[in-house]
Design a protein around this motif. Structure first.
Motif, short mmCIF file in Angstrom:
data_model
loop_
_atom_site.label_atom_id
_atom_site.label_comp_id
_atom_site.label_asym_id
_atom_site.label_seq_id
_atom_site.Cartn_x
_atom_site.Cartn_y
_atom_site.Cartn_z
N ALA A 61 0.83 -1.21 0.00
CA ALA A 61 0.00 0.00 0.00
C ALA A 61 0.86 1.26 0.00
CB ALA A 61 -0.94 -0.01 1.21
N GLU A 62 1.92 1.25 0.78
CA GLU A 62 2.82 2.40 0.85
C GLU A 62 3.47 2.67 -0.51
OE1 GLU A 62 6.97 3.29 3.01
OE2 GLU A 62 5.31 2.81 4.37
N GLN A 63 3.94 1.62 -1.17
CA GLN A 63 4.57 1.80 -2.47
C GLN A 63 3.62 2.36 -3.52
OE1 GLN A 63 7.24 -1.48 -3.84
NE2 GLN A 63 6.52 -2.41 -1.94
N LEU A 64 2.34 1.99 -3.42
CA LEU A 64 1.35 2.42 -4.40
C LEU A 64 0.57 3.65 -3.96
CD1 LEU A 64 -0.02 -1.07 -5.50
CD2 LEU A 64 1.68 0.36 -6.65
N ALA A 65 0.93 4.22 -2.81
CA ALA A 65 0.25 5.39 -2.25
C ALA A 65 -1.23 5.13 -2.08
CB ALA A 65 0.51 6.64 -3.11
N LEU A 66 -1.57 3.95 -1.55
CA LEU A 66 -2.95 3.56 -1.31
C LEU A 66 -3.15 3.21 0.16
CD1 LEU A 66 -3.47 1.10 -4.31
CD2 LEU A 66 -4.37 3.42 -4.12
N GLU A 67 -4.40 3.14 0.57
CA GLU A 67 -4.73 2.67 1.90
C GLU A 67 -4.76 1.14 1.87
OE1 GLU A 67 -5.13 4.57 4.63
OE2 GLU A 67 -4.67 6.30 3.38
N SER A 68 -4.35 0.51 2.97
CA SER A 68 -4.38 -0.95 3.04
C SER A 68 -5.78 -1.49 2.79
CB SER A 68 -3.89 -1.42 4.42
OG SER A 68 -2.55 -1.07 4.60
N SER A 69 -6.79 -0.77 3.30
CA SER A 69 -8.17 -1.23 3.12
C SER A 69 -8.60 -1.21 1.66
CB SER A 69 -9.13 -0.37 3.96
OG SER A 69 -9.04 0.99 3.57
N THR A 70 -7.98 -0.37 0.85
CA THR A 70 -8.27 -0.33 -0.58
C THR A 70 -7.71 -1.58 -1.27
OG1 THR A 70 -8.15 2.08 -0.54
CG2 THR A 70 -7.92 1.03 -2.70
N LEU A 71 -6.59 -2.08 -0.77
CA LEU A 71 -5.94 -3.23 -1.38
C LEU A 71 -6.61 -4.56 -1.06
CD1 LEU A 71 -2.11 -2.65 -1.02
CD2 LEU A 71 -3.49 -2.62 -3.07
N THR A 72 -7.27 -4.66 0.07
CA THR A 72 -7.79 -5.95 0.51
C THR A 72 -8.69 -6.63 -0.52
OG1 THR A 72 -7.53 -5.33 2.83
CG2 THR A 72 -9.05 -7.14 2.35
N PRO A 73 -9.71 -5.95 -1.07
CA PRO A 73 -10.54 -6.65 -2.07
C PRO A 73 -9.75 -7.02 -3.33
CG PRO A 73 -11.47 -4.47 -1.53
CD PRO A 73 -10.19 -4.63 -0.77
N LEU A 74 -8.83 -6.17 -3.71
CA LEU A 74 -8.00 -6.42 -4.88
C LEU A 74 -7.13 -7.66 -4.65
CD1 LEU A 74 -6.16 -3.61 -6.74
CD2 LEU A 74 -4.98 -5.69 -6.19
N LEU A 75 -6.54 -7.77 -3.46
CA LEU A 75 -5.71 -8.91 -3.12
C LEU A 75 -6.53 -10.20 -3.04
CD1 LEU A 75 -3.40 -7.25 -0.47
CD2 LEU A 75 -2.74 -8.02 -2.76
N LYS A 76 -7.75 -10.09 -2.56
CA LYS A 76 -8.62 -11.27 -2.50
C LYS A 76 -8.89 -11.78 -3.92
CE LYS A 76 -11.05 -10.43 1.83
NZ LYS A 76 -12.34 -10.12 2.47
N ARG A 77 -9.11 -10.87 -4.86
CA ARG A 77 -9.34 -11.29 -6.25
C ARG A 77 -8.08 -11.91 -6.86
NH1 ARG A 77 -12.26 -6.54 -6.00
NH2 ARG A 77 -10.71 -5.33 -7.14
N LEU A 78 -6.92 -11.33 -6.57
CA LEU A 78 -5.67 -11.92 -7.07
C LEU A 78 -5.44 -13.30 -6.47
CD1 LEU A 78 -3.20 -8.87 -7.07
CD2 LEU A 78 -3.97 -10.19 -9.06
N GLU A 79 -5.82 -13.47 -5.21
CA GLU A 79 -5.68 -14.77 -4.57
C GLU A 79 -6.66 -15.78 -5.18
OE1 GLU A 79 -4.81 -16.30 -0.10
OE2 GLU A 79 -6.53 -14.94 -0.31
N ALA A 80 -7.89 -15.36 -5.41
CA ALA A 80 -8.90 -16.24 -6.03
C ALA A 80 -8.47 -16.65 -7.44
CB ALA A 80 -10.26 -15.55 -6.05
N SER A 81 -7.72 -15.78 -8.12
CA SER A 81 -7.23 -16.09 -9.46
C SER A 81 -5.99 -16.98 -9.43
CB SER A 81 -6.89 -14.79 -10.20
OG SER A 81 -8.05 -14.02 -10.40
N GLY A 82 -5.45 -17.19 -8.24
CA GLY A 82 -4.30 -18.08 -8.10
C GLY A 82 -2.95 -17.42 -8.29
N PHE A 83 -2.90 -16.07 -8.28
CA PHE A 83 -1.64 -15.36 -8.52
C PHE A 83 -0.86 -15.05 -7.24
CE2 PHE A 83 -4.14 -13.81 -12.32
CZ PHE A 83 -3.56 -14.70 -13.20
N VAL A 84 -1.56 -14.90 -6.12
CA VAL A 84 -0.89 -14.60 -4.85
C VAL A 84 -1.48 -15.47 -3.75
CG1 VAL A 84 -0.42 -12.19 -5.50
CG2 VAL A 84 -2.44 -12.73 -4.12
N ARG A 85 -0.75 -15.50 -2.64
CA ARG A 85 -1.17 -16.20 -1.44
C ARG A 85 -1.02 -15.20 -0.29
NH1 ARG A 85 2.36 -19.42 -2.23
NH2 ARG A 85 4.06 -18.75 -0.95
N ARG A 86 -2.05 -15.09 0.54
CA ARG A 86 -1.99 -14.22 1.72
C ARG A 86 -1.92 -15.08 2.97
NH1 ARG A 86 -6.96 -11.03 2.21
NH2 ARG A 86 -7.91 -12.95 1.51
N THR A 87 -0.97 -14.75 3.84
CA THR A 87 -0.84 -15.47 5.10
C THR A 87 -0.52 -14.48 6.21
OG1 THR A 87 1.52 -15.87 4.68
CG2 THR A 87 -0.01 -17.63 4.06
#
Length: 157
Positions: A61-87
């Motif tokens: 979020a810091e690198q992209l000048a975004l709020e962490s809460s803005t990233l959460t849904p985006l990261l969930k979609r990337l995870e559902a697509s199989g590109f990332v893993r959140r732990t």
């Protein structure tokens, strides 16, 4: 407002030129990103992970000048697509670590041609685009130094 105040034409606003150039860039990338099943913000997140895998949500979020809460849904979609893993970070349960999957790492090779697309669409040389990029980043950093907020990146040679 007095009669001698004339509105500046939209095309003469630097902020509008940069804003509309950003939209044009996203539109140039869109066909390729659509074919990969990515949005432009997802592409930006993946770029941060391709540079350094295993980052915290806050770090991305810091690198992209975004709020962490803005990233959460985006990261969930990337995870559902199989590109990332959140732990959860075992050393700090409040932190979520985002890491590329094998599929996410492999995607980097397929996305590699975006720079070529930008080069072709712009009609400019790599050196000219590099100069423009440096100037826009310098403007961005100067503005953030003035208004505060986003951590200005270290100057690059």
């Amino acid at each position: 407002m007095t009669d001698d105040m004339t509105a500046i034409p939209l095309d003469d606003h630097l902020c509008y030129a940069i804003y509309s150039a950003g939209i044009a860039i996203q539109r140039a990338y869109k066909p390729l990103l659509d074919a990969l099943g990515l949005t432009y913000p997802q592409y930006l997140v993946l770029n941060t992970l391709w540079q350094q895998d295993g980052q915290t949500v806050g770090g991305i979020a810091e690198q992209l000048a975004l709020e962490s809460s803005t990233l959460t849904p985006l990261l969930k979609r990337l995870e559902a697509s199989g590109f990332v893993r959140r732990t959860r970070n075992p050393d700090n349960e409040r932190q979520v670590i985002v890491a590329l999957t094998e599929e996410g790492r492999a995607l980097r090779l397929r996305v590699g041609c975006l720079a070529d697309r930008m080069l072709a669409a712009s009609g400019r040389s790599p050196a000219a685009l590099g100069d423009l990029n440096r100037d826009v980043k310098a403007l961005r950093d100067a503005i953030y130094r003035h208004i505060g907020g986003w951590k200005v990146a270290e100057a690059t040679p």
